[in-house]
Design an enzyme around this catalytic site. Sequence first.
Site, short mmCIF file in Angstrom:
data_model
loop_
_atom_site.label_atom_id
_atom_site.label_comp_id
_atom_site.label_asym_id
_atom_site.label_seq_id
_atom_site.Cartn_x
_atom_site.Cartn_y
_atom_site.Cartn_z
CD GLU A 127 44.33 35.39 33.12
OE1 GLU A 127 43.49 34.50 33.33
OE2 GLU A 127 44.07 36.41 32.50
CB ALA A 268 36.61 31.16 39.05
CG MET A 269 42.73 30.38 36.17
SD MET A 269 42.96 31.98 35.34
CE MET A 269 43.46 31.42 33.72
CG HIS A 303 33.35 35.09 33.55
ND1 HIS A 303 33.18 36.35 33.02
CD2 HIS A 303 34.68 34.90 33.62
CE1 HIS A 303 34.36 36.88 32.81
NE2 HIS A 303 35.30 36.02 33.16
CD GLU A 304 36.24 32.00 35.48
OE1 GLU A 304 37.11 31.94 34.59
OE2 GLU A 304 36.05 33.02 36.18
N1 B3K Z 1 41.10 35.12 34.11
C1 B3K Z 1 40.94 35.02 35.53
C2 B3K Z 1 41.58 36.14 36.28
C3 B3K Z 1 43.03 36.01 36.46
C4 B3K Z 1 43.58 37.08 37.37
C5 B3K Z 1 45.05 37.08 37.42
N2 B3K Z 1 45.57 38.01 38.40
C6 B3K Z 1 39.51 34.90 35.93
C7 B3K Z 1 38.50 35.42 34.97
O1 B3K Z 1 38.42 36.59 34.69
O2 B3K Z 1 37.75 34.66 34.45
ZN ZN Z 2 37.28 36.22 32.92
#
Ligand code: B3K
Ligand code: ZN
Length: 886
Positions: A127, A268-269, A303-304
Site C-alpha cells: 500500500e 503497521a499494515m 486497528h489492523e
Molecule cells: N493502511 C496502512 C497504511 C499504509 C500507508 C502507505 N503509505 C496502515 C493502516 O492505516 O492501517
Molecule cells: Zn488503517
Amino acid sequence: MRTEDPRPILLKEYSEPDYWIDEVHLDVALDPEAAEVKSRLSVRPNAKRGAKNALRLDGEKLELMALSLNGEPLGPNRYQVDAQGLTIMDVPDAPFTLDITTRCNPAANTALTGLYLAGGIFCTQCEAEGFRRITYMLDRPDVMAVYKTRITAPKSLAPVLLANGNCTASGDLPDGKHFAEWHDPYPKPSYLFALVAGDLAHVQDSFTTASGRKVDLRIYVEPGNEDRCAYAMDALKRAMAWDEKVFGREYDLDIFMIVAVSAFNMGAMENKGLNIFNDKYILARPDTATDLDYANIEAIVAHEYFHNWTGNRITCRDWFQLCLKEGLTVFRDQEFTADMRSRAVKRISDVRTLRTHQFPEDGGPLAHPVRPDSYIEINNFYTATVYEKGAELVRMLHTLLGAERFRKGMDLYFERHDGEAATVEDFLTALADGGGLDLAQFKRWYGQAGTPEVIASGKWDQAKQEYALTLSQISAPTPSQPHKEPLHIPVETGLIAEDGRDVPLHLAGGAAEEDGRTSRVLSLTQREQCFRFTNVAERAVPSLLRGFTAPVKLSVNLTDRDWAFLMAHDSDPFNRWEAAQKYATSVLTANVAAIREGVKPRKGEGFAEIVRGILREEALEPEFVAQMIVLPAEQTLAQSIGQDVDVDAIHEARESLRASLGGLLKDDFLRLYDAMRVEGTYSPDADHAGRRSLRNSCLSYLAAGGGEDGLKLAKQQFDSADNMTDSMASLTVLAHTEGPAREEALKTFHDRWQHDHLVMDKWFALQATSPLPGTLDKIKELMAHPAFSLRNPNKVRALIGTFAAGNQLRFHAADGSGYRFVADQVSALDKINPQVAARILGAFKSWRQFEPGRRAHMKDVLERIAAEAELSRDVYEIATKTLGQN
Ligand code: B3K
Ligand code: ZN
C-alpha cells in the site's frame, strides 16, 4: 524520481479499468539482489469499457525477463517498457493469460516499498502502490483478484516463508532450498498482498469465532523476542471478540498472522491474513516498554485486525476513498479502546491528537478534504485529516444516528458491499438507508477542507424563564476552496445551574422523547440558528460540544470564572477537561503577551486553586486527573495564538506557569506522588497505568517547581524503577534539567540498553525533545552513534522527526539553524526513502504563522528544497504545496 513537474491525479477523472484481473499466481524465487518473480495473470476485458486491444500494466524498477500471452512468447514488437510500466499491444478481446517473469533487487530497496530486504528479513509493503515494484500488474484497488503464492528460497537464508491466506503445501527442494505455497480465497486488491521470509521465531495461540471456527493465531518475531509478544496476542484476541460483539464481524480464514519487523515506513499494515508491523507496536515487556507503548500496541493491533472487514472485505474503489477504510477503522479502534479502558480519557487523548496534528494541517497550506479530490503522490495523503478527521466524521454519524441505528446502517453497508471496492457515497447511502436519516448535507464534510468555527452565545431571560442559545458557523477559505457551504454540525449541549446541577432541557420545537434530558444533541445546519430552552428558572452556564461531538473550533462568550466553574462542576468529563484547557490557554496567552512586552507573567493563582480542588477529588480516576493537569502543548498554544508566533515567549510562559503550579501545589503533588505508588507485579492495564501517569505528572511538576525535592525524587525513582514507564518519566525530568545528574542518567540508561534497538529509540527521542540550548549539536553528534542509521525509519523519526515535530523551541531557533539541519536531512533522505523524507518535511507546514524572521528562514529552506533537481514526487508535492505554488 521527478522528470518534469508531475501531473496531479484527479478524482473526477476516475474510470473503471479496461481489463479485470481475476487470478494472480506468483512464483517468487528469493535472492537478496535478484529476486525472480514469475506471475501468471488471468485477464478479462471489461465489457463496459469496449474493445481497447492494448493492455497497460503498472511496473517500476523491474527488469523484464520473459513475457508470453496464452503460452506464446511475445517478441519485442508486441510490447513496450518504460519507467512506469509495460504496454502490451494487440491483446485478444476475450479472456487471456499472461505469463511475466521479472527481477527486482530487494537489498537495494531502501524506499521500503515493494519487496525489500532489511535486517535479514525479506518483507513487502504494497500500500499504496508498492506491488508494481514486485511485478507488472493493474496496481489499483478496484482490481480484485484471488492470489496463489509460491515462495522458494535457500533454507539457510529464509527458513520461514509466509504469504497471505492458508498454507497449502511446503517442502524441501534440492540444493538446500525449500518452498511454501499459500492460497488466499478472498479476492483482494494488490495493495493487500504480502510476503515475508527469513529467520523468524513465533508464538502461537488460537481464537474460536462465534460460529465455532478455530483460528490459528501467530506472531512472528526475530528469535529472542518471543517473550515480548504476550500483550499483542492478548490484544488481538480481545479485538477479535469485540468486533464480533459490537459490529457482528467474524474472522474468515483459518490462520491470522502478524509479523514484527524493525524496518518499516509506518506503524503497521493490514495485509489479508498477514499483518506486518513495525516491531515498536508489537514487542513489549515491562522493563522495555512504557504504558503508552502498551496502549499503542493494543490500539494498532486492533486497528489492523478491524481492517479485515473495513478495508479488506470491503475495500476502496480508488485512493481518493482512503478515508472509507481509514477514518472508519480509526473510529472502530477508538471505540475498542474506549471499551477496554476509560472512555473519557480516550476521548480526551483523541481530541488532543486531533488538535495537535489535524487542526494545523487543516489550517495551513496542506489543507485537504477528508476525501481529497487531487493528489500528486498518494502516500502523502495518509494524513491526520484522512485518519483522524475521517474518524470524527464517522463519530458524528454515530452521534446523529445513535448507537442502534448506526449499527443498522453498518450492517447494511457490510451486506451490500462485501467483496466490493466501494466509495464514500456507498457508505453514506447505506448509513442513510439503514439508519433512516437524510445525510445529503452531512456529505459536505467529506468534500470541504478546513476546521469550521462555531460561535456560540447564550442568554438567559429571567422574565421569559428562557435560555436562548445562538449558534453560528463559519468555514474560512482553504487552498483552492474559497467558498464553503454550511455543514451539518451536531452540538451536544447542557446547561449547568449555579449550584452545579444539570438543568433539564425543554427545547422549543425539539423531539418529544428527548424532552427533559439534561444533555441534548442540537443539529446546527444553517449559518446561524437560535435554540430556545424553556422553563429555565435560574441563571445557567452552557456546557457546549460535550464529548467534542464535532471537529470544530468553538468560540463562546465565557469568562475565566465560567471556565473555572465548568472545570469543577461539568457532569461531562470531556468538558471538564476542555474547561481546564480553555482556562489554562487564557492564562498562558495573556502571559505570552506580557512576556513579549517585558512584563512579568501572572502566577495563575486562580487556576492553581481550581487544580488543587481536582487533585483532592478522590472519586476521579487518576488518569483523568493526570489529563486535567497537563497544560496545552506549546504547539497548541502556537495554534491558538495563530499569527506572529514567538516560540521563546510561549516556552517561557508555559514553563513559568508549570513552575508556579509546582510551587503553589507542592504539598498536594508530594502527597499524590506517594499515594499513587503502585505496588506488586507490573500490569499495563488502565488502572495501574493511570496511577503511574498521575504520579509521574506530580514528579514533573515537583521538578518544575524548583528546589532540590523534585530532582532528588527523580533521581531516586530513576535508580529504583522496575519498569520502563517510571524509568523514562524520571529520566525525562533529569535529562531536561542542566546539571551533572543529567549526563550521568543518560549514560547509565545508554549503557544498559545500547543493544536494544527499541529502547535506544526512546533514548534518541528524549534527547531530541530537550529544551536545553545544546540540543541541535547533540542531535548532530548522535547521528554518528552506531545505533543510528538514516536507512531505518524508526531511527530517523526518533531523532530527526521528534526534533522537527516535537521540539518547537529548538526546531524554531531564531537563527534558522534548526530549519537548515532538518532541510539537509530531508534532502539526504529523499534519495534513500522519499516517503519518510516527505513526512519529516511536513514539520514546516505552519510556517506562515511565525514571526517574520523565522518565516523568512523557513521560506528559504523550502525554496531551496523545491528547487532541487532530482526530487521525488513525495517531497516535490509537500515542498511546493507548503510554499503555496501548487
Ligand atoms: N493502511 C496502512 C497504511 C499504509 C500507508 C502507505 N503509505 C496502515 C493502516 O492505516 O492501517
Ligand atoms: Zn488503517
